[in-house]
Design a protein around this motif. Structure first.
Motif, PDB file in Angstrom:
ATOM      1  N   THR A 100     -30.281 -14.099 -36.404  1.00  0.00           N
ATOM      2  CA  THR A 100     -29.716 -13.169 -37.365  1.00  0.00           C
ATOM      3  C   THR A 100     -28.110 -12.710 -36.745  1.00  0.00           C
ATOM      4  O   THR A 100     -27.887 -13.066 -35.679  1.00  0.00           O
ATOM      5  CB  THR A 100     -30.570 -11.915 -37.919  1.00  0.00           C
ATOM      6  OG1 THR A 100     -29.878 -11.233 -38.661  1.00  0.00           O
ATOM      7  CG2 THR A 100     -31.043 -11.036 -36.656  1.00  0.00           C
ATOM      8  N   LYS A 101     -27.773 -11.702 -37.550  1.00  0.00           N
ATOM      9  CA  LYS A 101     -26.390 -11.227 -36.897  1.00  0.00           C
ATOM     10  C   LYS A 101     -26.384 -10.045 -36.507  1.00  0.00           C
ATOM     11  O   LYS A 101     -27.416  -9.478 -36.489  1.00  0.00           O
ATOM     12  CB  LYS A 101     -25.237 -11.366 -38.454  1.00  0.00           C
ATOM     13  CG  LYS A 101     -25.764 -10.498 -39.571  1.00  0.00           C
ATOM     14  CD  LYS A 101     -24.833 -10.508 -40.619  1.00  0.00           C
ATOM     15  CE  LYS A 101     -25.452  -9.636 -41.904  1.00  0.00           C
ATOM     16  NZ  LYS A 101     -24.445 -10.153 -42.988  1.00  0.00           N
ATOM     17  N   GLU A 102     -25.378  -9.720 -35.857  1.00  0.00           N
ATOM     18  CA  GLU A 102     -25.372  -8.419 -34.869  1.00  0.00           C
ATOM     19  C   GLU A 102     -25.794  -7.074 -35.609  1.00  0.00           C
ATOM     20  O   GLU A 102     -26.765  -6.341 -35.274  1.00  0.00           O
ATOM     21  CB  GLU A 102     -24.075  -8.243 -34.544  1.00  0.00           C
ATOM     22  CG  GLU A 102     -23.772  -6.828 -33.394  1.00  0.00           C
ATOM     23  CD  GLU A 102     -22.642  -6.734 -32.843  1.00  0.00           C
ATOM     24  OE1 GLU A 102     -22.301  -5.766 -32.214  1.00  0.00           O
ATOM     25  OE2 GLU A 102     -21.823  -7.407 -33.289  1.00  0.00           O
ATOM     26  N   SER A 103     -25.356  -6.986 -36.776  1.00  0.00           N
ATOM     27  CA  SER A 103     -25.708  -5.676 -37.917  1.00  0.00           C
ATOM     28  C   SER A 103     -27.200  -5.712 -38.017  1.00  0.00           C
ATOM     29  O   SER A 103     -27.825  -4.538 -37.991  1.00  0.00           O
ATOM     30  CB  SER A 103     -24.844  -6.050 -39.128  1.00  0.00           C
ATOM     31  OG  SER A 103     -25.202  -6.913 -39.965  1.00  0.00           O
ATOM     32  N   HIS A 104     -28.023  -6.977 -38.264  1.00  0.00           N
ATOM     33  CA  HIS A 104     -29.258  -6.912 -38.557  1.00  0.00           C
ATOM     34  C   HIS A 104     -30.131  -6.514 -37.405  1.00  0.00           C
ATOM     35  O   HIS A 104     -31.196  -5.928 -37.086  1.00  0.00           O
ATOM     36  CB  HIS A 104     -29.883  -8.108 -39.122  1.00  0.00           C
ATOM     37  CG  HIS A 104     -29.177  -8.274 -40.566  1.00  0.00           C
ATOM     38  ND1 HIS A 104     -29.769  -9.296 -41.453  1.00  0.00           N
ATOM     39  CD2 HIS A 104     -28.718  -7.605 -41.419  1.00  0.00           C
ATOM     40  CE1 HIS A 104     -29.290  -9.237 -42.488  1.00  0.00           C
ATOM     41  NE2 HIS A 104     -28.509  -8.154 -42.615  1.00  0.00           N
ATOM     42  N   THR A 131     -28.260 -11.490 -27.109  1.00  0.00           N
ATOM     43  CA  THR A 131     -29.155 -10.373 -27.348  1.00  0.00           C
ATOM     44  C   THR A 131     -30.425 -10.526 -27.924  1.00  0.00           C
ATOM     45  O   THR A 131     -30.281 -11.169 -29.062  1.00  0.00           O
ATOM     46  CB  THR A 131     -28.388  -9.246 -28.322  1.00  0.00           C
ATOM     47  OG1 THR A 131     -27.230  -8.781 -27.635  1.00  0.00           O
ATOM     48  CG2 THR A 131     -29.336  -7.865 -28.639  1.00  0.00           C
ATOM     49  N   HIS A 132     -31.492 -10.051 -27.842  1.00  0.00           N
ATOM     50  CA  HIS A 132     -32.720 -10.424 -28.145  1.00  0.00           C
ATOM     51  C   HIS A 132     -33.671  -9.487 -28.241  1.00  0.00           C
ATOM     52  O   HIS A 132     -33.768  -8.367 -27.424  1.00  0.00           O
ATOM     53  CB  HIS A 132     -33.388 -11.646 -27.414  1.00  0.00           C
ATOM     54  CG  HIS A 132     -33.702 -11.388 -26.107  1.00  0.00           C
ATOM     55  ND1 HIS A 132     -32.692 -11.964 -25.445  1.00  0.00           N
ATOM     56  CD2 HIS A 132     -34.816 -11.249 -25.444  1.00  0.00           C
ATOM     57  CE1 HIS A 132     -32.799 -11.709 -24.245  1.00  0.00           C
ATOM     58  NE2 HIS A 132     -34.073 -11.379 -24.068  1.00  0.00           N
ATOM     59  N   ILE A 133     -34.591  -9.199 -29.558  1.00  0.00           N
ATOM     60  CA  ILE A 133     -35.508  -8.231 -29.402  1.00  0.00           C
ATOM     61  C   ILE A 133     -37.057  -9.099 -29.300  1.00  0.00           C
ATOM     62  O   ILE A 133     -37.205 -10.085 -30.135  1.00  0.00           O
ATOM     63  CB  ILE A 133     -35.715  -7.392 -30.573  1.00  0.00           C
ATOM     64  CG1 ILE A 133     -34.236  -6.550 -30.713  1.00  0.00           C
ATOM     65  CG2 ILE A 133     -36.704  -6.549 -30.670  1.00  0.00           C
ATOM     66  CD1 ILE A 133     -33.929  -6.108 -32.096  1.00  0.00           C
ATOM     67  N   MET A 134     -38.040  -8.851 -28.798  1.00  0.00           N
ATOM     68  CA  MET A 134     -39.002  -9.580 -28.586  1.00  0.00           C
ATOM     69  C   MET A 134     -40.463  -8.646 -28.918  1.00  0.00           C
ATOM     70  O   MET A 134     -40.504  -7.795 -28.587  1.00  0.00           O
ATOM     71  CB  MET A 134     -39.462 -10.004 -27.123  1.00  0.00           C
ATOM     72  CG  MET A 134     -38.114 -10.882 -26.431  1.00  0.00           C
ATOM     73  SD  MET A 134     -38.680 -11.542 -24.714  1.00  0.00           S
ATOM     74  CE  MET A 134     -40.122 -12.678 -25.095  1.00  0.00           C
ATOM     75  N   PHE A 135     -41.113  -9.548 -29.724  1.00  0.00           N
ATOM     76  CA  PHE A 135     -42.354  -8.830 -30.241  1.00  0.00           C
ATOM     77  C   PHE A 135     -43.423  -9.685 -29.640  1.00  0.00           C
ATOM     78  O   PHE A 135     -43.790 -10.922 -29.916  1.00  0.00           O
ATOM     79  CB  PHE A 135     -42.755  -9.031 -31.754  1.00  0.00           C
ATOM     80  CG  PHE A 135     -41.819  -7.921 -32.504  1.00  0.00           C
ATOM     81  CD1 PHE A 135     -42.316  -6.717 -32.667  1.00  0.00           C
ATOM     82  CD2 PHE A 135     -40.306  -7.930 -32.521  1.00  0.00           C
ATOM     83  CE1 PHE A 135     -41.533  -5.636 -33.718  1.00  0.00           C
ATOM     84  CE2 PHE A 135     -39.842  -7.190 -33.110  1.00  0.00           C
ATOM     85  CZ  PHE A 135     -40.315  -5.840 -33.630  1.00  0.00           C
ATOM     86  N   GLY A 157     -39.986  -5.601 -26.276  1.00  0.00           N
ATOM     87  CA  GLY A 157     -39.081  -5.753 -25.380  1.00  0.00           C
ATOM     88  C   GLY A 157     -37.595  -5.889 -25.872  1.00  0.00           C
ATOM     89  O   GLY A 157     -37.454  -6.229 -26.959  1.00  0.00           O
ATOM     90  N   PHE A 158     -36.672  -5.611 -25.267  1.00  0.00           N
ATOM     91  CA  PHE A 158     -35.156  -5.820 -25.469  1.00  0.00           C
ATOM     92  C   PHE A 158     -34.388  -6.018 -24.523  1.00  0.00           C
ATOM     93  O   PHE A 158     -34.485  -5.701 -23.325  1.00  0.00           O
ATOM     94  CB  PHE A 158     -34.811  -4.529 -26.075  1.00  0.00           C
ATOM     95  CG  PHE A 158     -33.301  -4.382 -26.540  1.00  0.00           C
ATOM     96  CD1 PHE A 158     -32.768  -4.795 -27.477  1.00  0.00           C
ATOM     97  CD2 PHE A 158     -32.620  -3.670 -25.425  1.00  0.00           C
ATOM     98  CE1 PHE A 158     -31.448  -4.922 -27.713  1.00  0.00           C
ATOM     99  CE2 PHE A 158     -31.153  -3.463 -25.855  1.00  0.00           C
ATOM    100  CZ  PHE A 158     -30.491  -4.241 -26.630  1.00  0.00           C
ATOM    101  N   SER A 159     -33.480  -7.010 -24.889  1.00  0.00           N
ATOM    102  CA  SER A 159     -32.270  -7.358 -23.893  1.00  0.00           C
ATOM    103  C   SER A 159     -30.900  -7.665 -24.419  1.00  0.00           C
ATOM    104  O   SER A 159     -30.756  -7.929 -25.484  1.00  0.00           O
ATOM    105  CB  SER A 159     -32.742  -8.755 -23.099  1.00  0.00           C
ATOM    106  OG  SER A 159     -31.342  -9.110 -22.359  1.00  0.00           O
ATOM    107  N   VAL A 180     -27.584 -13.268 -18.369  1.00  0.00           N
ATOM    108  CA  VAL A 180     -28.531 -12.454 -19.386  1.00  0.00           C
ATOM    109  C   VAL A 180     -29.157 -11.395 -18.743  1.00  0.00           C
ATOM    110  O   VAL A 180     -29.820 -11.453 -17.790  1.00  0.00           O
ATOM    111  CB  VAL A 180     -29.445 -13.184 -20.227  1.00  0.00           C
ATOM    112  CG1 VAL A 180     -30.299 -12.082 -21.347  1.00  0.00           C
ATOM    113  CG2 VAL A 180     -28.800 -14.236 -21.048  1.00  0.00           C
ATOM    114  N   LEU A 181     -28.988 -10.122 -19.171  1.00  0.00           N
ATOM    115  CA  LEU A 181     -29.621  -8.822 -18.580  1.00  0.00           C
ATOM    116  C   LEU A 181     -30.916  -8.885 -18.682  1.00  0.00           C
ATOM    117  O   LEU A 181     -31.541  -9.309 -19.679  1.00  0.00           O
ATOM    118  CB  LEU A 181     -28.926  -7.698 -19.160  1.00  0.00           C
ATOM    119  CG  LEU A 181     -27.353  -7.555 -19.032  1.00  0.00           C
ATOM    120  CD1 LEU A 181     -26.670  -6.103 -19.548  1.00  0.00           C
ATOM    121  CD2 LEU A 181     -27.026  -7.284 -17.312  1.00  0.00           C
ATOM    122  N   PRO A 182     -31.649  -8.291 -17.777  1.00  0.00           N
ATOM    123  CA  PRO A 182     -33.173  -8.350 -17.938  1.00  0.00           C
ATOM    124  C   PRO A 182     -33.640  -7.677 -18.956  1.00  0.00           C
ATOM    125  O   PRO A 182     -33.186  -6.578 -19.524  1.00  0.00           O
ATOM    126  CB  PRO A 182     -33.529  -7.473 -16.479  1.00  0.00           C
ATOM    127  CG  PRO A 182     -32.324  -7.664 -15.488  1.00  0.00           C
ATOM    128  CD  PRO A 182     -31.067  -7.685 -16.578  1.00  0.00           C
TER     129      PRO A 182
END
Length: 214
Positions: A100-104, A131-135, A157-159, A180-182
């Motif tokens: 998805t895009k940054e705003s989302h 950038t990623h959000i992990m479920f 989690g999030f990076s 990519v940051l941890p």
């Protein structure tokens, strides 16, 4: 970047022209960002302002961040709920990727940080490439003889992606790319059913009084 005549640039360096490690190689003038403290100070102050403003673009108060986040994320939340519900029925481990895009990403991140069990980070900062959000869904198989069903939990989690806190002092390697940051975990392990209920509650809030379908 800022460009100046080489002879003027050399006057800014206390030790004269920069020397190449090899006497036969070319000699490069130093980067102005490394020899002008005012430019460095301007960059870091601008970054502080950027980080402060960007996070508040999608709501200042928690109620505003929640409302904007829900309005922007309902389709993604519906898909997350569907995929999380399918996990216990899957015959093997599975992965789902959402792009998805940054705003989302900002709005979904705001919703995650508003969860009761989320640990508020000291500084999320800029969201960069990858950038990623992990479920993450974990399965716990109890003792077969205990007669207890399998248990599932979720950890989020999030990076912030490929970036660097001190980009002006970074020496690039042969790949010429930032790492990519941890990942940081924003929540502890939560029961899968509880997470689904929380996400469904966000969708129900948006669909209250509207015909959003089943």
């Amino acid at each position: 970047r800022i460009f100046m005549p080489t002879d003027e640039l050399m006057q800014l360096t206390p030790d004269g022209p920069a020397q190449s490690p090899s006497s036969s190689g070319p000699t490069y003038p130093p980067d102005l960002l490394l020899v002008q403290p005012d430019v460095r100070a301007l960059y870091y102050r601008a970054r502080l302002l950027f980080d402060y403003v960007t996070r508040r673009e999608f709501g200042i108060e928690p109620a505003q961040r929640r409302q904007i986040g829900i309005q922007a994320s309902v389709p993604l939340l519906r898909q997350l709920i569907s995929d999380l519900q399918a996990v216990p029925l899957a015959p093997h481990a599975c992965t789902r990727l959402y792009f998805t895009k940054e705003s989302h990403v900002h709005t979904l991140l705001n919703l995650v940080l508003l969860m009761p069990t989320a640990a508020a980070p000291d500084d999320v900062g800029e969201l960069d490439y990858l950038t990623h959000i992990m479920f993450e869904v974990y399965e716990r198989t109890p003792d077969i003889d205990a007669g207890v069903e399998r248990e599932y939990s979720v950890r989020i989690g999030f990076s912030p992606g490929a970036g660097c806190l001190h980009i002006l002092d970074t020496a690039m390697d042969a790949t010429h790319a930032l790492k990519v940051l941890p990942r940081r975990n924003f929540t502890r392990h939560m029961p899968l059913d509880d997470v689904i209920l929380m996400l469904r509650g966000l969708v129900d809030d948006e669909c209250a009084g509207k015909d959003c379908g089943p």
